[in-house]
Design an enzyme around this catalytic site. Structure first.
Site, PDB file in Angstrom:
ATOM      1  NE  ARG A  95      -3.644  -2.377  -0.120  1.00 16.68           N
ATOM      2  CZ  ARG A  95      -3.296  -3.512  -0.727  1.00 16.68           C
ATOM      3  NH1 ARG A  95      -2.136  -3.591  -1.384  1.00 16.68           N
ATOM      4  NH2 ARG A  95      -4.083  -4.559  -0.710  1.00 16.68           N
ATOM      5  CB  SER A 123      -8.846  -0.554   3.841  1.00 21.30           C
ATOM      6  OG  SER A 123      -9.381  -1.750   3.325  1.00 21.30           O
ATOM      7  CD  GLU A 133      -5.361   0.574   2.474  1.00 15.68           C
ATOM      8  OE1 GLU A 133      -6.027   0.367   1.445  1.00 15.68           O
ATOM      9  OE2 GLU A 133      -4.998  -0.342   3.246  1.00 15.68           O
TER      10      GLU A 133
END
Length: 263
Positions: free
Chosen positions: A146, A188, A258
């Site tokens: 990520r 998320s 995130e």
């Protein structure tokens, strides 16, 4: 650079924010100028939480919303949507983009965060990336979980061209998508820490379904930050702060966001 007004309460996926001025990047020179002014790139605002007081925002103009077949590879502009990438790969029997069925966003944002689902990540498709007008091999960047490690404006990317769209894999991702909440969401909220899951940690400290104002962690999936109707930036930020505090106190794990917070 030209500017226009974007209402983030309508534009962002979580439907939180206010009308703000956003600069349009139309050329590589604009991208360099945006960086020199410390502007933040908003993309399609699918994984962003934008303060009503945020400044120095920029986005790619429609000039970068393109896809072209270059023979041995596919070149895609940074403003091209994930849904259109998925559709092209499926209709041309190309492999690797099946997981984009379940991921909203634009090419630039997908590459910036090395987006993915399960064991599939965008980096597996990439051959080269155009950052600030300069093409560089994918291996030039860390491309971690990520986080691509790219510092700059992603104008375009070149994808490997491999035959064999996998319909069974697409079905798996559709099934995963059914477990996602229907409310406006930023996706998320936290990255999964190594060896664990952010959703499990949030649930373990009683935050599944927990609300502050109209900002909540979903009953369907605790790591999805959702807007139940009229959530404010302050509601969402307070909930994120509370979650980090509770999880750290209970487990010693410092959850990493995130969702990108632009203040």
């Amino acid at each position: 650079m030209q500017t226009h007004i974007i209402n983030f309460a309508k534009y962002s996926s979580i439907k939180i924010g206010a009308p703000l001025e956003v600069s349009l990047i139309q050329t590589p020179q604009d991208a360099i100028s945006a960086l020199s002014q410390n502007m933040r790139i908003i993309g399609k605002a699918n994984n962003l939480l934008v303060s009503p007081a945020a400044q120095k925002l920029a986005m790619l103009d429609k000039h970068f919303a393109y896809l072209k077949d270059c023979g041995n590879y596919i070149e895609i502009g940074g403003a091209y949507s994930s849904g259109r990438i998925f559709s092209y790969f499926k209709s041309h029997n190309l492999a690797g983009a099946e997981f984009l069925q379940a991921l909203p966003g634009s090419l630039g944002g997908l590459v910036k965060m090395n987006a993915g689902m399960k064991s599939y990540e965008i980096k597996q498709l990439l051959q080269a990336i155009n950052v600030n007008g300069k093409w560089q091999d994918r291996e030039s960047f860390p491309m971690n979980y990520r986080d691509s490690g790219i510092e700059g404006v992603i104008l375009a990317a070149r994808f490997h061209k491999r035959e064999g769209f996998n319909n069974a894999l697409q079905a798996d991702f559709i099934a995963l998508r059914k477990n996602h909440p229907k409310e406006p969401s930023c996706g998320s909220c936290f990255k999964n820490p190594k060896g664990d899951f952010a959703g499990r940690l949030l649930e373990s400290v009683g935050l599944k379904g927990y609300c502050i104002g109209d900002a909540a962690f979903s009953e369907k999936h605790a790591n999805f930050l959702i807007n139940k109707g009229k959530a404010t930036f302050e509601d969402a930020l307070s909930l994120i702060t509370l979650a980090k505090k509770r999880v750290f106190e209970a487990s010693g794990i410092d959850l990493e966001c995130e969702v990108q917070i632009l203040q």
